[in-house]
Motif scaffolding. Structure first.
Motif, short mmCIF file in Angstrom:
data_model
loop_
_atom_site.label_atom_id
_atom_site.label_comp_id
_atom_site.label_asym_id
_atom_site.label_seq_id
_atom_site.Cartn_x
_atom_site.Cartn_y
_atom_site.Cartn_z
N THR A 145 -18.24 1.41 -47.78
CA THR A 145 -16.78 1.25 -47.79
C THR A 145 -16.40 -0.23 -47.82
O THR A 145 -15.53 -0.64 -48.59
CB THR A 145 -16.16 1.90 -46.55
N VAL A 146 -17.06 -1.02 -47.00
CA VAL A 146 -16.77 -2.45 -46.95
C VAL A 146 -17.03 -3.08 -48.32
O VAL A 146 -16.20 -3.83 -48.84
CB VAL A 146 -17.60 -3.14 -45.85
N MET A 147 -18.14 -2.72 -48.94
CA MET A 147 -18.48 -3.26 -50.26
C MET A 147 -17.49 -2.79 -51.32
O MET A 147 -17.05 -3.57 -52.16
CB MET A 147 -19.91 -2.84 -50.63
N ARG A 148 -17.14 -1.51 -51.29
CA ARG A 148 -16.21 -0.96 -52.28
C ARG A 148 -14.85 -1.66 -52.21
O ARG A 148 -14.30 -2.08 -53.24
CB ARG A 148 -16.05 0.54 -52.09
N VAL A 149 -14.31 -1.79 -51.02
CA VAL A 149 -13.00 -2.42 -50.87
C VAL A 149 -13.06 -3.90 -51.27
O VAL A 149 -12.15 -4.40 -51.95
CB VAL A 149 -12.46 -2.26 -49.43
N GLU A 208 -11.25 -7.04 -42.89
CA GLU A 208 -10.20 -6.08 -42.52
C GLU A 208 -10.72 -4.65 -42.61
O GLU A 208 -10.43 -3.81 -41.75
CB GLU A 208 -8.97 -6.27 -43.41
N THR A 209 -11.50 -4.37 -43.63
CA THR A 209 -12.07 -3.03 -43.80
C THR A 209 -13.08 -2.75 -42.70
O THR A 209 -13.11 -1.66 -42.13
CB THR A 209 -12.74 -2.89 -45.19
N LEU A 210 -13.91 -3.74 -42.40
CA LEU A 210 -14.91 -3.57 -41.34
C LEU A 210 -14.24 -3.20 -40.01
O LEU A 210 -14.73 -2.32 -39.29
CB LEU A 210 -15.73 -4.85 -41.17
N GLN A 211 -13.14 -3.84 -39.71
CA GLN A 211 -12.45 -3.56 -38.45
C GLN A 211 -11.91 -2.13 -38.39
O GLN A 211 -11.67 -1.59 -37.31
CB GLN A 211 -11.32 -4.56 -38.21
N LYS A 212 -11.75 -1.49 -39.55
CA LYS A 212 -11.24 -0.11 -39.61
C LYS A 212 -12.37 0.92 -39.59
O LYS A 212 -12.10 2.12 -39.50
CB LYS A 212 -10.42 0.07 -40.89
N THR A 213 -13.63 0.48 -39.68
CA THR A 213 -14.74 1.45 -39.75
C THR A 213 -14.81 2.38 -38.55
O THR A 213 -15.13 3.55 -38.73
CB THR A 213 -16.11 0.77 -40.02
N PRO A 214 -14.48 1.95 -37.34
CA PRO A 214 -14.52 2.90 -36.22
C PRO A 214 -13.51 4.05 -36.38
O PRO A 214 -13.75 5.15 -35.89
CB PRO A 214 -14.18 2.05 -35.00
N VAL A 249 -18.35 -1.61 -34.69
CA VAL A 249 -18.10 -1.53 -36.12
C VAL A 249 -19.43 -1.21 -36.80
O VAL A 249 -20.49 -1.30 -36.18
CB VAL A 249 -17.50 -2.84 -36.69
N ASP A 250 -19.38 -0.86 -38.08
CA ASP A 250 -20.61 -0.56 -38.81
C ASP A 250 -21.47 -1.80 -38.92
O ASP A 250 -21.01 -2.86 -39.37
CB ASP A 250 -20.27 -0.02 -40.21
N SER A 251 -22.73 -1.70 -38.51
CA SER A 251 -23.61 -2.87 -38.51
C SER A 251 -23.96 -3.34 -39.91
O SER A 251 -24.09 -4.54 -40.16
CB SER A 251 -24.89 -2.59 -37.71
N GLY A 252 -24.13 -2.42 -40.85
CA GLY A 252 -24.41 -2.82 -42.23
C GLY A 252 -23.24 -3.58 -42.83
O GLY A 252 -23.41 -4.59 -43.51
N GLY A 253 -22.04 -3.08 -42.57
CA GLY A 253 -20.84 -3.76 -43.03
C GLY A 253 -20.71 -5.14 -42.40
O GLY A 253 -20.32 -6.11 -43.05
#
Length: 159
Positions: free
Chosen positions: A51-55, A85-91, A103-107
């Motif tokens: 998701t982080v990469m896509r955004v 900003e996307t990473l902060q929304k991963t939870p 948050v997602d560690s890969g992101g």
């Protein structure tokens, strides 16, 4: 690490043969990296590095296509902001992350690579240095510099 390696594989294929990359080449490389990563995962899960990469990719492509940002030096912090900003929304996208309060560690790892690229670009401009590195080692060097010179943000740690 597997998804990140796929991102780099797609990224490097798009940049093959280039000595430098403009914002168009960077947007294309990001798109290829995203495509490679999503293509290798049977059931892509939103709220992850994907998701982080896509955004980040969509943001870069949009900025380039609309002519909002044409210089790579301006595009890098723009990409970083969108990715962070996307990473902060991963939870909010993955209940397990929310429950653990992380948050997602890969992101988060991807964020540090982009931050490193941005930081290294800034250093080169401030010092008026001219350094030509192959693009993939450039990204890895940038990542290493950030990890060695910048403390990890509290919200990017894994509990």
């Amino acid at each position: 690490g597997v998804i990140l390696s796929l991102i780099f594989r797609g990224f490097s294929k798009a940049l093959k043969g280039l000595e430098t990359a403009d914002s168009k080449a960077l947007a294309k490389a990001l798109a290829e990296g995203t495509k490679a990563a999503y293509g290798a995962v049977m059931k892509p899960t939103e709220g992850t590095i994907l998701t982080v990469m896509r955004v980040m990719t969509e943001t870069a492509e949009d900025a380039y296509t609309k002519g909002i940002i044409t210089d790579v030096s301006d595009l890098l912090p723009f990409m970083y902001k969108a990715a962070d900003e996307t990473l902060q929304k991963t939870p909010d996208m993955l209940p397990a992350l929310k429950q653990a309060g992380v948050v997602d560690s890969g992101g988060a790892g991807l964020i540090y690579i982009v931050k490193g690229m941005t930081y290294w670009d800034f250093v080169l401009k401030k010092t008026s240095a001219s350094l030509r590195l192959p693009l993939i080692p450039y990204c890895l060097l940038s990542f290493s510099l950030v990890l060695n010179t910048q403390p990890m943000r509290k919200d990017h740690t894994v509990k």
